[in-house]
Scaffold this motif. Structure first.
Motif, PDB file in Angstrom:
ATOM      1  N   GLY A 232      69.353   8.096  -7.330  1.00 52.89           N
ATOM      2  CA  GLY A 232      68.746   9.121  -6.490  1.00 52.89           C
ATOM      3  C   GLY A 232      69.714  10.232  -6.132  1.00 52.89           C
ATOM      4  N   ALA A 233      69.245  11.155  -5.291  1.00 55.50           N
ATOM      5  CA  ALA A 233      70.051  12.300  -4.875  1.00 55.50           C
ATOM      6  C   ALA A 233      70.672  12.109  -3.501  1.00 55.50           C
ATOM      7  CB  ALA A 233      69.176  13.558  -4.872  1.00 55.50           C
ATOM      8  N   MET A 234      70.354  10.995  -2.835  1.00 58.24           N
ATOM      9  CA  MET A 234      70.859  10.740  -1.490  1.00 58.24           C
ATOM     10  C   MET A 234      70.844   9.246  -1.244  1.00 58.24           C
ATOM     11  SD  MET A 234      67.477  11.988   0.660  1.00 58.24           S
ATOM     12  CE  MET A 234      67.288  13.435  -0.410  1.00 58.24           C
ATOM     13  N   THR A 235      71.572   8.825  -0.201  1.00 55.53           N
ATOM     14  CA  THR A 235      71.512   7.410   0.160  1.00 55.53           C
ATOM     15  C   THR A 235      70.164   7.104   0.811  1.00 55.53           C
ATOM     16  OG1 THR A 235      72.369   7.674   2.416  1.00 55.53           O
ATOM     17  CG2 THR A 235      73.998   7.460   0.632  1.00 55.53           C
ATOM     18  N   SER A 236      69.816   5.839   0.840  1.00 56.80           N
ATOM     19  CA  SER A 236      68.571   5.443   1.496  1.00 56.80           C
ATOM     20  C   SER A 236      68.613   5.753   2.985  1.00 56.80           C
ATOM     21  CB  SER A 236      68.320   3.953   1.261  1.00 56.80           C
ATOM     22  OG  SER A 236      68.108   3.698  -0.109  1.00 56.80           O
ATOM     23  N   HIS A 237      69.781   5.584   3.592  1.00 58.05           N
ATOM     24  CA  HIS A 237      69.927   5.930   5.013  1.00 58.05           C
ATOM     25  C   HIS A 237      69.631   7.409   5.228  1.00 58.05           C
ATOM     26  CE1 HIS A 237      71.561   6.156   9.078  1.00 58.05           C
ATOM     27  NE2 HIS A 237      72.385   7.109   8.673  1.00 58.05           N
ATOM     28  N   GLU A 238      70.209   8.263   4.385  1.00 59.17           N
ATOM     29  CA  GLU A 238      69.961   9.701   4.513  1.00 59.17           C
ATOM     30  C   GLU A 238      68.490  10.029   4.295  1.00 59.17           C
ATOM     31  OE1 GLU A 238      74.332  11.302   2.955  1.00 59.17           O
ATOM     32  OE2 GLU A 238      72.731  10.891   1.512  1.00 59.17           O
ATOM     33  N   ALA A 239      67.863   9.338   3.352  1.00 62.51           N
ATOM     34  CA  ALA A 239      66.451   9.594   3.082  1.00 62.51           C
ATOM     35  C   ALA A 239      65.589   9.315   4.303  1.00 62.51           C
ATOM     36  CB  ALA A 239      65.987   8.747   1.901  1.00 62.51           C
ATOM     37  N   MET A 240      65.873   8.227   4.997  1.00 60.72           N
ATOM     38  CA  MET A 240      65.033   7.844   6.121  1.00 60.72           C
ATOM     39  C   MET A 240      65.323   8.655   7.377  1.00 60.72           C
ATOM     40  SD  MET A 240      62.941   5.813   4.758  1.00 60.72           S
ATOM     41  CE  MET A 240      62.008   5.431   6.249  1.00 60.72           C
ATOM     42  N   VAL A 241      66.579   8.979   7.647  1.00 60.00           N
ATOM     43  CA  VAL A 241      66.874   9.739   8.866  1.00 60.00           C
ATOM     44  C   VAL A 241      66.675  11.229   8.658  1.00 60.00           C
ATOM     45  CG1 VAL A 241      68.489   7.977   9.663  1.00 60.00           C
ATOM     46  CG2 VAL A 241      69.361   9.979   8.450  1.00 60.00           C
ATOM     47  N   GLY A 242      66.686  11.694   7.397  1.00 55.86           N
ATOM     48  CA  GLY A 242      66.527  13.112   7.116  1.00 55.86           C
ATOM     49  C   GLY A 242      65.107  13.530   6.799  1.00 55.86           C
ATOM     50  N   GLY A 243      64.178  12.578   6.759  1.00 54.05           N
ATOM     51  CA  GLY A 243      62.777  12.906   6.550  1.00 54.05           C
ATOM     52  C   GLY A 243      62.330  12.974   5.106  1.00 54.05           C
ATOM     53  N   ALA A 244      63.187  12.572   4.162  1.00 48.25           N
ATOM     54  CA  ALA A 244      62.784  12.598   2.754  1.00 48.25           C
ATOM     55  C   ALA A 244      61.709  11.562   2.450  1.00 48.25           C
ATOM     56  CB  ALA A 244      63.996  12.384   1.852  1.00 48.25           C
ATOM     57  N   GLY A 245      61.674  10.503   3.230  1.00 49.68           N
ATOM     58  CA  GLY A 245      60.602   9.532   3.100  1.00 49.68           C
ATOM     59  C   GLY A 245      60.972   8.278   2.338  1.00 49.68           C
ATOM     60  N   PHE A 246      60.114   7.271   2.471  1.00 50.61           N
ATOM     61  CA  PHE A 246      60.349   5.966   1.865  1.00 50.61           C
ATOM     62  C   PHE A 246      60.488   6.054   0.351  1.00 50.61           C
ATOM     63  CE2 PHE A 246      58.507   2.092  -0.056  1.00 50.61           C
ATOM     64  CZ  PHE A 246      59.445   1.163   0.387  1.00 50.61           C
ATOM     65  N   GLY A 247      59.757   6.963  -0.288  1.00 52.25           N
ATOM     66  CA  GLY A 247      59.833   7.083  -1.738  1.00 52.25           C
ATOM     67  C   GLY A 247      61.234   7.343  -2.248  1.00 52.25           C
ATOM     68  N   GLU A 248      62.020   8.083  -1.493  1.00 57.14           N
ATOM     69  CA  GLU A 248      63.399   8.363  -1.917  1.00 57.14           C
ATOM     70  C   GLU A 248      64.271   7.116  -1.856  1.00 57.14           C
ATOM     71  OE1 GLU A 248      65.149  10.917  -3.354  1.00 57.14           O
ATOM     72  OE2 GLU A 248      63.106  11.617  -3.727  1.00 57.14           O
ATOM     73  N   THR A 249      63.938   6.170  -0.986  1.00 54.26           N
ATOM     74  CA  THR A 249      64.715   4.923  -0.967  1.00 54.26           C
ATOM     75  C   THR A 249      64.430   4.096  -2.217  1.00 54.26           C
ATOM     76  OG1 THR A 249      63.104   3.527   0.242  1.00 54.26           O
ATOM     77  CG2 THR A 249      64.565   4.933   1.559  1.00 54.26           C
TER      78      THR A 249
END
Length: 291
Positions: A232-249
């Motif tokens: 991916g383009a970000m960590t799962s932590h960043e995805a969830m706290v930054g609003g990218a959403g569960f799909g990014e995890t």
């Protein structure tokens, strides 16, 4: 267990990428007593050492090891505390509801003990954001280890595939030692090496710690969640706290195999588990659930 589930456990992909810094924990209310570092059953404490346990601070009366605060006379109760990882958004009762048939190895206390390694995890942003991050993490644990029923990979014929001898440190524990273990089936020698360095553990030479110590198993999973992008383009932590959403995890953990039409059935199964767990926690799952 079905052949499809066995294949999932045997082919979980974790790719090495540069680590990212964990986000800082949310500040406490003015005047609050901050929780000390979490008590760990594997740490020896001398007299005067202070820890937190289940939302209270405790001070050791004498040298102590593996004596649970509140259950023995080795600790003096210093009162309630707030902030830090003792305010975990998932209670033990909710954990039990999420994983009713888990292997006894996966204890709630083991997870709590591991949280101090990454205090920003499920402790950043609004209460809903924190709950969604915890739910997302446990969703992938649920999926990869089949409801926390498996402590290690079951396909022994696949073990040799997890050793990359091109690394300068090689595979000192043996070429079949770096199979998947723990809640996200943590695997490969380079991940054991990098995670061990970050956590202060020699996991390269002793990868079996991940299947022997519940706290280490959760720490290894949290290391990946908080510091690694994978495909991916970000960590799962960043995805969830930054609003990218569960799909990014999903993309960060196994996107190379599942996202962009790779395995829509697996993506749908992860989303369904995530919606179930957010329902238990009483929080909306948010948007951007698929990848």
């Amino acid at each position: 267990m079905s052949g499809a589930l066995a294949a999932v456990l045997a082919t979980a992909v974790f790719l090495p990428v540069p680590a990212a810094s964990a986000a800082a924990p949310a500040p406490e209310a003015p005047g609050a007593v901050r929780c000390a570092p979490l008590w760990s059953s594997s740490t020896a404490y001398s007299a005067g050492g202070t820890v937190s346990h289940h939302g209270r601070n405790w001070t050791a009366k004498w040298w102590t090891l593996n004596e649970n605060p509140g259950a023995t006379g080795a600790w003096e109760d210093r009162g309630a505390c707030t902030g830090g990882v003792s305010d975990f958004v998932i209670s033990e009762a909710q954990f039990d509801e999420i994983f009713p048939d888990r292997d006894p190895f996966y204890t709630y206390q083991g997870l709590i003990d591991a949280l101090s390694a990454y205090p920003g995890f499920a402790n950043t942003g609004t209460p809903a954001t924190r709950a969604r991050e915890a739910a997302a993490f446990l969703t992938h644990a649920d999926f990869e280890s089949v409801g926390l029923r498996y402590v290690k990979e079951i396909n022994e014929a696949n073990y040799w595939r997890k050793c990359d001898y091109s690394r300068p440190y090689g595979c000192p524990a043996g070429q079949t030692a770096y199979y998947g273990r723990g809640p996200i089936m943590f695997s490969w020698n380079f991940n054991y090496k990098t995670a061990g360095d970050a956590l202060g553990l020699d996991l390269l030479r002793n990868p079996w710690l991940v299947e022997q110590d519940p706290s280490v198993a959760w720490q290894a999973a949290l290391w990946y969640w908080n510091t690694q992008n994978g495909p991916g383009a970000m960590t799962s932590h960043e995805a969830m706290v930054g609003g990218a959403g569960f799909g990014e995890t999903i993309r960060s953990l196994n996107g190379a195999l599942e996202c962009d039409g790779g395995n829509p059935e697996s993506v749908a199964a992860r989303v369904a588990k995530y919606e179930r767990i957010t329902g238990i926690l009483g929080v909306a799952p948010g948007s951007r659930l698929g990848c």
